[in-house]
Design a protein around this motif. Structure first.
Motif, PDB file in Angstrom:
ATOM      1  N   TYR A 199       0.831  -1.206   0.000  1.00 33.29           N
ATOM      2  CA  TYR A 199       0.000   0.000   0.000  1.00 33.29           C
ATOM      3  C   TYR A 199       0.869   1.261   0.000  1.00 33.29           C
ATOM      4  O   TYR A 199       0.659   2.178  -0.804  1.00 33.29           O
ATOM      5  N   PHE A 200       1.862   1.303   0.902  1.00 36.52           N
ATOM      6  CA  PHE A 200       2.762   2.463   0.958  1.00 36.52           C
ATOM      7  C   PHE A 200       3.509   2.641  -0.368  1.00 36.52           C
ATOM      8  O   PHE A 200       3.714   3.756  -0.842  1.00 36.52           O
ATOM      9  N   TYR A 201       3.926   1.523  -0.951  1.00 38.89           N
ATOM     10  CA  TYR A 201       4.682   1.542  -2.207  1.00 38.89           C
ATOM     11  C   TYR A 201       3.871   2.217  -3.319  1.00 38.89           C
ATOM     12  O   TYR A 201       4.388   3.065  -4.056  1.00 38.89           O
TER      13      TYR A 201
ATOM     14  N   GLY B  80      11.900  -0.893  -1.750  1.00 41.99           N
ATOM     15  CA  GLY B  80      10.456  -0.886  -1.532  1.00 41.99           C
ATOM     16  C   GLY B  80       9.960   0.362  -0.831  1.00 41.99           C
ATOM     17  O   GLY B  80       8.987   0.289  -0.058  1.00 41.99           O
ATOM     18  N   LEU B  81      10.585   1.505  -1.071  1.00 40.06           N
ATOM     19  CA  LEU B  81      10.225   2.728  -0.359  1.00 40.06           C
ATOM     20  C   LEU B  81       8.809   3.163  -0.709  1.00 40.06           C
ATOM     21  O   LEU B  81       8.330   2.955  -1.830  1.00 40.06           O
TER      22      LEU B  81
ATOM     23  N   VAL C  43       7.687   9.445   4.560  1.00 38.45           N
ATOM     24  CA  VAL C  43       8.299   8.507   3.621  1.00 38.45           C
ATOM     25  C   VAL C  43       8.542   7.222   4.399  1.00 38.45           C
ATOM     26  O   VAL C  43       9.066   7.249   5.512  1.00 38.45           O
ATOM     27  N   MET C  44       8.176   6.090   3.810  1.00 38.61           N
ATOM     28  CA  MET C  44       8.206   4.821   4.536  1.00 38.61           C
ATOM     29  C   MET C  44       9.340   3.915   4.060  1.00 38.61           C
ATOM     30  O   MET C  44       9.556   3.744   2.856  1.00 38.61           O
TER      31      MET C  44
ATOM     32  N   GLY D 105      10.061   1.939   9.179  1.00 41.38           N
ATOM     33  CA  GLY D 105      10.574   3.208   9.672  1.00 41.38           C
ATOM     34  C   GLY D 105       9.955   4.296   8.820  1.00 41.38           C
ATOM     35  O   GLY D 105       9.773   4.099   7.616  1.00 41.38           O
ATOM     36  N   GLY D 106       9.622   5.417   9.433  1.00 46.77           N
ATOM     37  CA  GLY D 106       8.998   6.494   8.667  1.00 46.77           C
ATOM     38  C   GLY D 106       9.672   7.826   8.935  1.00 46.77           C
ATOM     39  O   GLY D 106       9.878   8.205  10.093  1.00 46.77           O
ATOM     40  N   ARG D 107      10.022   8.567   7.882  1.00 44.19           N
ATOM     41  CA  ARG D 107      10.665   9.868   8.001  1.00 44.19           C
ATOM     42  C   ARG D 107       9.615  10.945   7.718  1.00 44.19           C
ATOM     43  O   ARG D 107       9.015  10.983   6.636  1.00 44.19           O
ATOM     44  N   VAL D 108       9.355  11.809   8.696  1.00 44.10           N
ATOM     45  CA  VAL D 108       8.297  12.802   8.570  1.00 44.10           C
ATOM     46  C   VAL D 108       8.628  13.825   7.492  1.00 44.10           C
ATOM     47  O   VAL D 108       9.799  14.174   7.274  1.00 44.10           O
TER      48      VAL D 108
END
Length: 590
Positions: free
Chosen positions: A124-126, A155-156, A202-203, A217-220
């Motif tokens: 889903y994130f991809y 797979g970001l 970003v996941m 991990g997620g970068r705001v």
């Protein structure tokens, strides 16, 4: 899960080792064996041998060896059971169903569901990153100079700015709130109910060694807090025993692994061709992670940030690596803060040079320590030298300690004898182990008595594996009891039993051991290098000498035990007679 020996052997026999290994390593036939570059260490000349006759592999460079199960255990990091399952599926062999307890069955079912929902979330994130709503994430990744190929490889993805996108999507797929919360993908509170754990980020999917998504991990985007958010620990996600990027780095086949602090550092290094890079998962480096790294490399190069926090983290990591038995080196990233900045500004070649010049961890510690002393002041300088001596005492192995005393004395312009006396003095004052004082000069012969005792036993087993027809000529003099190492004796018992029955199957013998190190050691017994002799008389003398050496060591062993054991006394008497007879006997190799 226990599998019967007959089934294990059936799986092994239906998977030819040459066919399996050639799927991973380029090997070419030379004589009766196949050779290629070893996949377990960095080499330029092929020393990796695969024998179709023995159904074994062995590297004469690093000592890696075993049968087809061992290869998968080393290359894919499989357990013995996982290797059997993989090869059984490959060969179409049916395995019995696992007989789980009720609780074990529930746990296995829960693990499978957690992996499944994480995989669905990663997908889903991809796709969100590639949608119109993912433009902020795409923009950020482009600014970090990541290629489409790299983004796809890792797979970001992207978590949209609203806080219920993922939960609504997963519910539409039939996943329950409870499972989403247990997976760390959702949270619950009285005000908002069940809502997404990650949003406007970003996941970075976190994968285990087998490429299964176990967390995120997620970068705001923007200035939100926290800057990086990681999944909580779950049944499948233990931060202290996993590393970001290890699923790729474990197959890099370099002689080292680069350990850094952040996900982006790992990704940037992989994009630049340094696929041996990994990072800890939002926590400090742990002993569990060090033990995990030990499976893949002996040398770990620390590429931590060059700021004060990075130096402190590096010093802490050095201690953990030492305790785990790993060698640590430090990468100098100056004048840049982290690997990503360094590579962007100076490029791959400069980074490769820095890897080659990585600093010994002990000298890095001393260099950091030096900053606390004024070396222009004699008193402060003396205190610094005393602290060096204290740290040198930490080397328990004499040869290593002597080498470091010599290197430190040269680097800091201290007389070798003066520094050595200071080390011995400090050890005596603090009650540490006494250190023998030996002169620096003079040649000291290096011998390993234990290895010298074992080598003839290895040579004999290898020779018999090469020429099994010799066994009937020597069985009167040598038995499995003559092998004084427990593992050697177990191997000899099965090997001699097979030879008595007219069979020859060393690869099956390795399957008696489920531990990877024991399999490697057993493989070495059939792959010890024999001296190349052309004259028949020379070969016969060499073979005879090996037999006598094995029998003599066996006699020495039983003699030592004889005073406390009557059975050992009988063994000693019989061994002495056999040795006397063997010494006078000529054994033809024709």
């Amino acid at each position: 899960m226990y599998y019967p020996d007959e089934l294990v052997e059936e799986v092994r026999m239906k998977n030819d080792i040459v066919d399996v290994i050639s799927g991973y390593v380029k090997i070419q036939r030379k004589g009766s064996n196949y050779f290629g570059l070893c996949p377990f260490h960095n080499e330029k000349s092929p020393s990796f041998s695969v024998s179709q006759i023995k159904q074994m592999y062995y590297c004469f460079g690093c000592g890696a060896g075993g049968n087809v199960f061992t290869f998968l255990m080393e290359y894919e990091n499989y357990s013995f059971e996982e290797a059997i399952q993989f090869l059984a599926q490959r060969a179409g062999v049916s395995l019995p169903e696992t007989n789980y307890s009720e609780q074990a069955r529930k746990n296995e079912s829960k693990r499978a569901k957690l992996l499944e929902v994480n995989k669905e979330a990663a997908k889903y994130f991809y796709y969100q990153l590639r949608s119109e709503r993912g433009q902020a994430g795409c923009r950020y990744l482009r600014e970090r100079a990541l290629s489409d190929e790299t983004i796809k490889k890792f797979g970001l993805g992207f978590a949209h700015v609203t806080s219920d996108d993922l939960t609504r999507y997963l519910k539409s797929k039939g996943y329950e709130d409870k499972l989403m919360i247990e997976a760390g993908l959702a949270s619950f509170d009285e005000k908002y109910g069940v809502h997404d754990k990650f949003w406007n980020r970003v996941m970075f999917p976190i994968q285990d060694g087998n490429h299964r998504v176990i967390g995120f991990g997620g970068r705001v985007m923007g200035d939100g807090k926290p800057k990086y958010l990681n999944s909580p620990e779950t049944m499948i996600f233990d931060k202290s025993r996993n590393l970001y990027g290890l699923n790729f780095a474990r197959t890099a086949r370099t002689n080292h692994i680069i350990l850094c602090e952040g996900y982006m550092d790992v990704i940037a290094m992989h994009q630049a061709g340094f696929t041996q890079a990994v990072a800890s998962l939002g926590t400090s480096f742990t002993a569990g992670q060090a033990n995990l790294l030990r499976r893949y490399a002996q040398e770990i190069i620390l590429a931590y940030d060059s700021d004060t926090a990075g130096v402190s983290a590096a010093l802490r990591a050095i201690g953990i690596l030492k305790e785990t038995g790993l060698t640590g080196k430090i990468l100098n990233l100056q004048p840049y803060k982290d690997p990503d900045e360094f590579i962007k500004n100076l490029g791959q070649d400069a980074f490769r040079e820095r890897i080659e010049q990585a600093e010994n961890s002990f000298f890095f510690e001393l260099r950091m320590l030096e900053r606390d002393y004024d070396l222009k002041d004699p008193e402060s300088k003396t205190k610094f030298h005393r602290e060096i001596a204290r740290r040198l005492c930490s080397f328990s192995e004499e040869v290593e300690r002597e080498n470091y005393i010599e290197a430190v004395a040269e680097k800091y312009h201290i007389g070798f004898d003066n520094l050595r006396k200071l080390v011995v003095s400090y050890a005596a004052q603090t009650g540490m182990a006494a250190m023998a004082v030996r002169p620096k000069s003079g040649i000291q012969k290096k011998t390993d008595a234990e290895e010298n005792k074992k080598k003839p036993q290895k040579l004999l087993l290898t020779w018999l594996a090469e020429e099994p027809d010799l066994y009937p000529k020597i069985k009167k003099y040598i038995s499995a009891k003559d092998f004084t190492v427990d593992l050697y004796q177990k191997v000899a018992e099965k090997f001699f039993e097979d030879l008595e029955n007219g069979t020859f199957n060393p690869a099956a013998i390795i399957s008696m051991f489920t531990d990877e190190e024991q399999q490697r050691e057993a493989a070495a017994l059939f792959n010890t290098k024999l001296m190349e002799l052309s004259a028949q008389t020379e070969k016969e003398k060499a073979f005879h000498d090996i037999l006598v050496a094995v029998k003599r060591e066996s006699l020495n062993y039983f003699t030592e035990q004889a005073s406390a054991d009557v059975l050992m006394l009988n063994q000693m008497i019989e061994g002495k007679k056999a040795l006397e007879e063997l010494s006078k006997t000529h054994i033809s190799l024709n």
